[in-house]
Design a protein around this motif. Structure first.
Motif, PDB file in Angstrom:
ATOM      1  N   ASP A 107      16.781  14.369   9.029  1.00 18.22           N
ATOM      2  CA  ASP A 107      16.792  13.009   9.548  1.00 18.22           C
ATOM      3  C   ASP A 107      17.311  12.947  10.979  1.00 18.22           C
ATOM      4  N   ALA A 108      18.326  13.759  11.294  1.00 17.52           N
ATOM      5  CA  ALA A 108      18.919  13.707  12.628  1.00 17.52           C
ATOM      6  C   ALA A 108      17.878  14.001  13.700  1.00 17.52           C
ATOM      7  N   ALA A 109      17.028  15.006  13.464  1.00 17.93           N
ATOM      8  CA  ALA A 109      15.979  15.346  14.434  1.00 17.93           C
ATOM      9  C   ALA A 109      14.950  14.236  14.529  1.00 17.93           C
ATOM     10  N   TRP A 110      14.529  13.684  13.387  1.00 20.50           N
ATOM     11  CA  TRP A 110      13.501  12.647  13.397  1.00 20.50           C
ATOM     12  C   TRP A 110      14.029  11.318  13.921  1.00 20.50           C
ATOM     13  N   ARG A 111      15.328  11.065  13.843  1.00 18.50           N
ATOM     14  CA  ARG A 111      15.891   9.830  14.390  1.00 18.50           C
ATOM     15  C   ARG A 111      15.736   9.769  15.905  1.00 18.50           C
ATOM     16  N   GLU A 112      15.512  10.915  16.524  1.00 20.22           N
ATOM     17  CA  GLU A 112      15.317  10.966  17.978  1.00 20.22           C
ATOM     18  C   GLU A 112      13.852  10.870  18.368  1.00 20.22           C
ATOM     19  N   MET A 113      12.964  10.740  17.392  1.00 24.58           N
ATOM     20  CA  MET A 113      11.528  10.710  17.650  1.00 24.58           C
ATOM     21  C   MET A 113      10.987   9.278  17.691  1.00 24.58           C
ATOM     22  N   ARG A 114       9.912   9.128  18.447  1.00 19.30           N
ATOM     23  CA  ARG A 114       9.156   7.879  18.486  1.00 19.30           C
ATOM     24  C   ARG A 114       7.675   8.209  18.291  1.00 19.30           C
ATOM     25  N   PHE A 115       6.952   7.295  17.649  1.00 19.49           N
ATOM     26  CA  PHE A 115       5.496   7.413  17.571  1.00 19.49           C
ATOM     27  C   PHE A 115       4.942   6.387  18.545  1.00 19.49           C
ATOM     28  N   MET A 116       4.507   6.867  19.716  1.00 22.95           N
ATOM     29  CA  MET A 116       4.009   6.005  20.785  1.00 22.95           C
ATOM     30  C   MET A 116       2.511   5.800  20.571  1.00 22.95           C
ATOM     31  N   VAL A 117       2.136   4.647  20.063  1.00 29.39           N
ATOM     32  CA  VAL A 117       0.751   4.394  19.646  1.00 29.39           C
ATOM     33  C   VAL A 117      -0.030   3.777  20.810  1.00 29.39           C
ATOM     34  N   PHE A 118      -1.173   4.391  21.123  1.00 27.51           N
ATOM     35  CA  PHE A 118      -1.973   3.865  22.235  1.00 27.51           C
ATOM     36  C   PHE A 118      -3.375   3.423  21.843  1.00 27.51           C
TER      37      PHE A 118
END
Length: 280
Positions: A107-118
């Motif tokens: 979770d710690a790694a994924w909490r720093e992720m964003r899904f930037m949808v274009f």
């Protein structure tokens, strides 16, 4: 004789490289050049992450590999296909790549992720219509890490250059331009353009060339194949560590270059990194 055997082994391995997996049918960008009529283009930042495709049920990489994201990361996503970038922030490509590639990232790694949808590939209509639909769909209160990529209208070449330079100074990679009247087509097209301070592209490793002199006993260069089938030798840009353990035959690498020669081969090509989001 040993060098010949190593080169032959690499070439034979290239013949038996597995075919592509079932890749998402994605729209791929061409390169922006001055003189493109800009009146109908939208502009956004180019995010240096891992291309992500949500098919309505799960996430995939551009190469067709499943992304093992935590359930909470995707459970609020709508059941409509979405095209975007799995991104960890400017200058954090390594974190994005390691998180997306890992089967056990926490979770710690994924909490720093964003899904930037274009884009919304399955929505009917042109890009301007799809963009309006995307802006109605996002943001999601329950999932603020799912973000609609901010878009603005293009104006002039000079304004684009200034915006690109500003973006790069802030740690960004460059810009993307998307033609407003374009349909979503799963091919490389001038309806989608990238503008960066340097050229780069991907190629598949087909053989290792043994080194000479100070590189004796390790890789001297890679023979690589471009998507159009042309091949060239990629011999600069590698660290000693990368030469000792080079990208394997069948893998994909990104390289930078300065334009192309009349035959279409890159000039002054140098290795940048392995593309681990593309299958061997």
């Amino acid at each position: 004789m040993l060098n010949r055997r190593l080169l032959l082994a690499g070439l034979l391995a290239a013949v038996t490289v597995p075919a592509w997996a079932a890749r998402p049918a994605l729209m791929l960008a061409d390169v922006y050049k001055e003189g493109v009529p800009l009146a109908d283009y939208w502009v956004s930042e180019k995010y240096d992450g891992v291309r992500g495709y949500w098919d309505g049920q799960r996430l995939w990489t551009r190469g067709g590999e499943p992304v093992t994201a935590p359930a909470w990361f995707t459970e609020s996503l709508p059941r409509t296909p979405m095209d975007g970038e799995l991104w960890a922030g400017r200058g954090r490509f390594a974190h994005a790549m390691s998180t997306v590639r890992s089967q056990t990232a926490g979770d710690a790694a994924w909490r720093e992720m964003r899904f930037m949808v274009f884009d919304l590939p399955a929505k009917p209509g042109d890009f301007t219509t799809r963009l309006a639909a995307l802006q109605r769909l996002l943001p999601l209160t329950a999932a603020p890490w799912i973000v609609a990529v901010p878009q603005q209208r293009a104006t002039t070449h000079a304004a684009l250059q200034a915006l690109m330079e500003k973006t790069v100074k802030m740690g960004g990679e460059g810009l993307m331009l998307h033609r407003g009247t374009s349909l979503y087509r799963a091919e490389r097209t001038a309806d989608l353009l990238k503008l960066k301070p340097h050229d780069d592209a991907e190629a598949r490793v087909i053989a290792h060339v043994p080194g000479k002199g100070r590189h004796a006993g390790r890789m001297g260069a890679l023979w690589v194949e471009m998507p159009d089938g042309q091949r060239f030798k990629l011999g600069s840009g590698f660290t000693d560590t990368e030469r000792a353990a080079p990208p394997p035959v069948g893998s994909w690498v990104t390289y930078r270059y300065n334009g192309t020669n009349p035959g279409g081969l890159p000039r002054f090509a140098r290795f940048l990194r392995v593309r681990e989001d593309m299958p061997s």
